[in-house]
Design a protein around this motif. Structure first.
Motif, PDB file in Angstrom:
ATOM      1  N   HIS A  88       0.819  -1.212   0.000  1.00 20.42           N
ATOM      2  CA  HIS A  88       0.000   0.000   0.000  1.00 20.42           C
ATOM      3  C   HIS A  88       0.858   1.268   0.000  1.00 20.42           C
ATOM      4  O   HIS A  88       0.570   2.215  -0.747  1.00 20.42           O
ATOM      5  CB  HIS A  88      -0.955  -0.002   1.192  1.00 20.42           C
ATOM      6  CG  HIS A  88      -1.832   1.210   1.225  1.00 20.42           C
ATOM      7  ND1 HIS A  88      -2.899   1.360   0.366  1.00 20.42           N
ATOM      8  CD2 HIS A  88      -1.776   2.341   1.980  1.00 20.42           C
ATOM      9  CE1 HIS A  88      -3.472   2.525   0.591  1.00 20.42           C
ATOM     10  NE2 HIS A  88      -2.814   3.133   1.577  1.00 20.42           N
ATOM     11  N   GLY A  98      -4.304   5.681  -2.734  1.00 18.27           N
ATOM     12  CA  GLY A  98      -4.408   4.255  -2.486  1.00 18.27           C
ATOM     13  C   GLY A  98      -5.373   3.563  -3.431  1.00 18.27           C
ATOM     14  O   GLY A  98      -5.543   2.349  -3.369  1.00 18.27           O
ATOM     15  N   ARG A  99      -6.030   4.356  -4.292  1.00 21.35           N
ATOM     16  CA  ARG A  99      -7.000   3.806  -5.244  1.00 21.35           C
ATOM     17  C   ARG A  99      -6.697   4.303  -6.661  1.00 21.35           C
ATOM     18  O   ARG A  99      -7.444   5.108  -7.224  1.00 21.35           O
ATOM     19  CB  ARG A  99      -8.413   4.203  -4.839  1.00 21.35           C
ATOM     20  CG  ARG A  99      -8.841   3.537  -3.546  1.00 21.35           C
ATOM     21  CD  ARG A  99     -10.232   3.947  -3.157  1.00 21.35           C
ATOM     22  NE  ARG A  99     -10.655   3.132  -2.040  1.00 21.35           N
ATOM     23  CZ  ARG A  99     -11.766   2.430  -2.007  1.00 21.35           C
ATOM     24  NH1 ARG A  99     -12.604   2.469  -3.017  1.00 21.35           N
ATOM     25  NH2 ARG A  99     -12.065   1.708  -0.950  1.00 21.35           N
TER      26      ARG A  99
END
Length: 158
Positions: A88, A98-99
Motif C-alpha cells: 500500500h 491508495g486507489r
C-alpha cells in the motif's frame, strides 16, 4: 534469450486468483490457440524443461498469487512463478493515492518505459518494484471508487 518484461491491465473477475486465471486463458489462446504444441495451460506448465529454461515471456510464467508484500527471494524456489501485491505505501508513493485508476497505471507504465535506465531504482518508476525475474506484481485499480481492474507487471527470462 534474455529477460522480457510484460504488463497487463485486466478486468477484475471476483478475486485476484480468478482474474489471473481469466488472463491466463486469454494469453494462452493468443500464444498457443492456433498451435498444436500445448492443448492447455496445465500441459504447458508440465513441460518443465521449456518452462525452466525458456518460459513464455508472458503472464503464463506466473502460476500462483501470493498475498505477502515481502519481496520474493532468489534463494527460495517457492517464490518463482508468483504474483505479489504491491504494498500500500508503494502504491501511494507511485500514484499519490491508495486507489489508482487504470489510466493512472497506464500513464506510469508509459513513463517507466521511457525512463529506460539500469540498474532499477525503486524510487524512480513503478516497473522497478518488480526486481526478481520469473515473478510479477499486481495493483488493484479503481473506476469511480470501485475495484474494476488489475494492473500486472513482471519479468521472465534470464
Amino acid at each position: 534469450m534474455g529477460a522480457s518484461s510484460w504488463e497487463y491491465v485486466t478486468p477484475c473477475k471476483g478475486s485476484v486468483e480468478e482474474s489471473l486465471e481469466a488472463l491466463h486463458s486469454e494469453v494462452f489462446q493468443e500464444l498457443y490457440g492456433n498451435d498444436n504444441t500445448y492443448r492447455c495451460l496445465e500441459e504447458l506448465w508440465r513441460d518443465e524443461e521449456f518452462m525452466g529454461e525458456e518460459g513464455t515471456h508472458s503472464i503464463l510464467d506466473i502460476q500462483c498469487v501470493v498475498r505477502t508484500t515481502t519481496a520474493p527471494s532468489r534463494h527460495n524456489a517457492d517464490d518463482y512463478g508468483t504474483l505479489h501485491p504491491l504494498a500500500h505505501d508503494r502504491i501511494v508513493h507511485h500514484f499519490g493515492t491508495g486507489r489508482p485508476t487504470p489510466g493512472q497505471f497506464e500513464e506510469l507504465l508509459t513513463r517507466a518505459r521511457s525512463a529506460n535506465r539500469l540498474p532499477p531504482d525503486p524510487e524512480e518508476t513503478l516497473l522497478d518494484e518488480c526486481r526478481m525475474r520469473w515473478t510479477g506484481v499486481y495493483v488493484l485499480l479503481y473506476t469511480d471508487g470501485k475495484p474494476t481492474h488489475l494492473g500486472i507487471f513482471g519479468y521472465s527470462g534470464d
